[in-house]
Write a protein that holds these residues in place. Structure first.
Motif, mmCIF file in Angstrom:
data_model
loop_
_atom_site.group_PDB
_atom_site.id
_atom_site.type_symbol
_atom_site.label_atom_id
_atom_site.label_comp_id
_atom_site.label_asym_id
_atom_site.label_seq_id
_atom_site.Cartn_x
_atom_site.Cartn_y
_atom_site.Cartn_z
ATOM 1 N N ASP A 103 0.815 -1.214 0.000
ATOM 2 C CA ASP A 103 0.000 0.000 0.000
ATOM 3 C C ASP A 103 0.848 1.262 0.000
ATOM 4 O O ASP A 103 0.361 2.342 -0.356
ATOM 5 C CB ASP A 103 -0.925 0.025 1.214
ATOM 6 C CG ASP A 103 -2.033 -1.008 1.111
ATOM 7 O OD1 ASP A 103 -2.169 -1.608 0.028
ATOM 8 O OD2 ASP A 103 -2.749 -1.220 2.106
ATOM 9 N N THR A 110 2.278 6.955 -1.444
ATOM 10 C CA THR A 110 0.950 6.353 -1.347
ATOM 11 C C THR A 110 0.573 5.681 -2.665
ATOM 12 O O THR A 110 0.836 6.218 -3.745
ATOM 13 C CB THR A 110 -0.086 7.439 -1.007
ATOM 14 O OG1 THR A 110 0.251 8.033 0.245
ATOM 15 C CG2 THR A 110 -1.485 6.838 -0.897
ATOM 16 N N PHE A 149 -1.572 4.896 -5.659
ATOM 17 C CA PHE A 149 -2.674 5.465 -6.430
ATOM 18 C C PHE A 149 -3.459 4.288 -7.001
ATOM 19 O O PHE A 149 -3.013 3.619 -7.946
ATOM 20 C CB PHE A 149 -2.144 6.363 -7.550
ATOM 21 C CG PHE A 149 -3.218 7.008 -8.382
ATOM 22 C CD1 PHE A 149 -3.867 8.152 -7.939
ATOM 23 C CD2 PHE A 149 -3.601 6.468 -9.601
ATOM 24 C CE1 PHE A 149 -4.857 8.751 -8.700
ATOM 25 C CE2 PHE A 149 -4.594 7.054 -10.371
ATOM 26 C CZ PHE A 149 -5.225 8.203 -9.911
ATOM 27 N N ARG A 168 -6.000 9.231 -3.855
ATOM 28 C CA ARG A 168 -5.756 7.796 -3.836
ATOM 29 C C ARG A 168 -6.520 7.078 -4.939
ATOM 30 O O ARG A 168 -6.716 5.871 -4.879
ATOM 31 C CB ARG A 168 -6.126 7.217 -2.470
ATOM 32 C CG ARG A 168 -5.268 7.768 -1.332
ATOM 33 C CD ARG A 168 -5.298 6.850 -0.144
ATOM 34 N NE ARG A 168 -4.782 5.529 -0.482
ATOM 35 C CZ ARG A 168 -4.881 4.468 0.333
ATOM 36 N NH1 ARG A 168 -5.464 4.592 1.515
ATOM 37 N NH2 ARG A 168 -4.395 3.303 -0.042
#
Length: 644
Positions: A77, A101, A103, A380
């Protein structure tokens, strides 16, 4: 439950139920579209693995670096990277670890057949300004710490970019170096002509790296080539747009050679602080209006047809009655009524992942989102589509009963004391209606009010927009839906008021206008209104225009002549221009603004052709901000490259 487990369930339902039976057809169309691409990843993959770092804006005591990596077989993640800042001697003055992070693009794998571990990781990393010395070159170095499978990620080592802090004030004797460009189609630059031209022109014309790079729209053509877009993007808009960004940012491998990335805009993006504006091709041609090339899923095409008819009927009713526009109670709700869809800024979720995916990727690869600037997380992707996962994703977090707020800032300001550089986004807040005096807008009134306040307070005002500003308001004409291209001059009421207020705010002091979009580069000036306009377009001409341009400019043996600027509604003279033939027209602009004394500046503008066999076009102006000589004065330069 991890993000992967949560989103993995969504992968089973992926497309709307009505389209489930069409998945095999969508897979075949996607593969056919990929076969026509000039870029690819390593064997068996569509995306090339890689790592990139780009300096963006400065704010809240930090300079912000965009760090992004695409990896295969990386089912995590987050991705840990180490970021170091080196001074001019190569000594590390700052170092820290950061977690990028994921995507999330998981639902679309039922069509793309990408592996679960093929993922984009990204983040904007703040570097304290106390670690840098203004006006000096630094180097940011990013390294991935925890790659799971090195064999399938051969190019993910380290990435570098140059870092500079613009001066707080432009003092007497100091200068500001600026690169301006727009419109880059990676499909027509697979032989890396732009990187070669940039390396040749920028040191020679600017004398050093730019203090600011301003990219004014269409940095990525998400909807071209049209035939590839119609095939590969039909059911996978986020994946398709990501592929286009990765190629434009120079991270994909051209098919004609397999020795590494194609470079694309990479050398421009990594040479100092970069600011971005969006235009239509970050979404689709003529966004938010209909386009014949915007081929959504079959379900969305049906919705678009009926929605267009309803909006057309609502517009016809305005001939006899004032529209009744009701702002939705919840800003996250897409307006349902035709009047609302005509007269409110187009909602980012109106077309689901088709529109939201474009906003998501713009907020990552280009301008930082409002949410991030207020301390929130970076986008995200699919993970935030569901309000149960991300209940405060903008514009869900807006004030009830108030029009949904912008996702990225419509106005960006670079304050240099007596000089103010403003970047105005005239695309993402547009209404579909263009002719209603009250409702039709290309940007929010509050945003223009703020812009004009800055214009009134600056000695020298620099305004950057995606489109050239010296254009007359458009006359009404019949148009066929999907085939007409609308600019800010078609929003006649707001456009006219904006110009009148800008002229009043400047009160005879010089204004420099920067624009792109029109696939023609020129410099023009208006002495009566103390304006200099620099238009730099395109970096690389969009696929499909060459045939038309060869016909249109078939008799043009050189650049357009100096003289009155066609289409201007103010008295203006075109001073220099690049050639219009498609083999010669690509280029960008380099500007040097030097403060001579308290009231006088010198502006040198170079139009730099991508074709290195063509000459640079150059011109010089004196800009006087007060006294009897206030205004714009062209200087006859001894520069042998000067034309006109």
């Amino acid at each position: 439950m991890t993000a992967r487990e949560t989103v993995g369930r969504a992968a089973e339902r992926a497309l709307e139920p009505v389209e489930t039976s069409l998945r095999p057809a969508y897979r075949w169309l996607f593969r056919l579209g990929r076969r026509g691409s000039r870029y690819a990843g390593p064997s068996g993959y569509d995306m090339a693995p890689g790592l990139m770092v780009v300096q963006k804006d400065e704010g809240a005591g930090a300079v912000h670096l965009w760090v992004a990596a695409f990896l295969h077989r990386q089912e995590t993640d987050t991705l840990r990277v180490r970021v170091r800042l080196l001074d001019g001697d190569g000594v590390a003055v700052h170092a820290a670890h950061h977690d990028l992070t994921w995507f999330v693009i998981d639902d679309e794998r039922v069509v793309t057949r990408w592996e679960p571990g093929s993922r984009l990781f990204h983040r904007h990393v703040p570097i304290p300004t106390t670690a840098l010395r203004r006006g000096e070159d630094h180097t940011a170095v990013a390294e991935v710490v925890d790659v799971v499978d090195r064999e399938h990620n051969p190019h993910v080592g380290e990435a570098r970019c140059q870092v500079r802090l613009a001066p707080r004030r432009l003092e007497v004797g100091a200068s500001l170096r600026v690169v301006v460009g727009s419109c880059y189609d990676s499909y027509t630059d697979d032989h890396a002509r732009l990187p070669a031209a940039y390396a040749a022109h920028v040191p020679a014309r600017l004398g050093g790296r730019p203090d600011l790079t301003l990219l004014l729209g269409d940095q990525v053509y998400a909807d071209t080539p049209w035939w590839s877009y119609m095939l590969q993007a039909r059911a996978v808009p986020r994946s398709s747009t990501l592929l286009e960004y990765w190629a434009s940012w120079g991270m994909q491998t051209p098919r004609h050679r397999a020795d590494g990335p194609g470079r694309g805009l990479g050398p421009v993006l990594t040479d100092g602080p970069t600011f971005f504006l969006p235009d239509d091709h970050e979404f689709w041609n003529n966004w938010p209006h209909a386009s014949v090339t915007a081929k959504h899923s079959f379900l969305n095409q049906a919705r678009g047809l009926f929605g267009g008819l309803a909006r057309g009927l609502a517009a016809a009713r305005e001939l006899v009655a004032e529209p009744t526009v009701e702002v939705p109670e919840h800003p996250g709700d897409v307006p349902a009524g035709a009047d609302e869809r005509n007269h409110l800024p187009v909602h980012p979720d109106e077309w689901g992942r088709w529109s939201r995916g474009a906003f998501d990727l713009f907020g990552s690869f280009q301008t930082r989102s409002v949410r991030e600037r207020e301390g929130g997380p970076i986008t995200r992707g699919e993970f935030s589509d569901d309000p149960r996962r991300d209940p405060t994703r903008p514009p869900r977090d807006g004030t009830p009963g108030v029009v949904h707020q912008p996702l990225t800032p419509p106005l960006q300001i670079v304050d240099l004391g007596p000089v103010c550089v403003s970047l105005l986004d005239t695309r993402t807040r547009r209404t579909r209606s263009r002719s209603h005096a009250r409702w039709s807008r290309f940007v929010d009134d509050e945003c223009l009010d703020h812009l004009l306040e800055r214009a009134a307070g600056a000695d020298l005002f620099v305004l950057a927009m995606p489109e050239p500003a010296l254009q007359a308001p458009a006359r009404w004409r019949p148009s066929l839906p999907g085939f007409s291209d609308f600019g800010i001059r078609h929003y006649v009421a707001q456009y006219t008021a904006f110009w009148n207020r800008l002229v009043e705010a400047r009160a005879g002091r010089p204004t420099v206008l920067l624009g792109g979009d029109i696939h023609r580069s020129h410099v023009a000036h208006s002495t009566s209104h103390a304006l200099v306009q620099v238009v730099a377009s395109p970096f690389s001409l969009v696929y499909g225009y060459n045939t038309w341009e060869r016909i249109k400019y078939r008799n043009e043996s050189g650049p357009p002549p100096a003289g009155p600027l066609p289409g201007s509604w103010l008295p203006a003279e075109r001073t220099i221009a690049l050639r219009g033939h498609p083999d010669h027209r690509d280029g960008f602009a380099g500007l040097t603004l030097e403060r001579i004394d308290a009231e006088r500046y010198r502006l040198d503008v170079s139009l730099c052709p991508i074709n290195l066999d063509d000459p640079v076009a150059a011109v010089r102006y004196d800009l006087v901000t007060a006294g009897p000589d206030i205004g714009v004065h062209r200087v006859r330069s001894a520069d042998p490259a000067a034309q006109g």
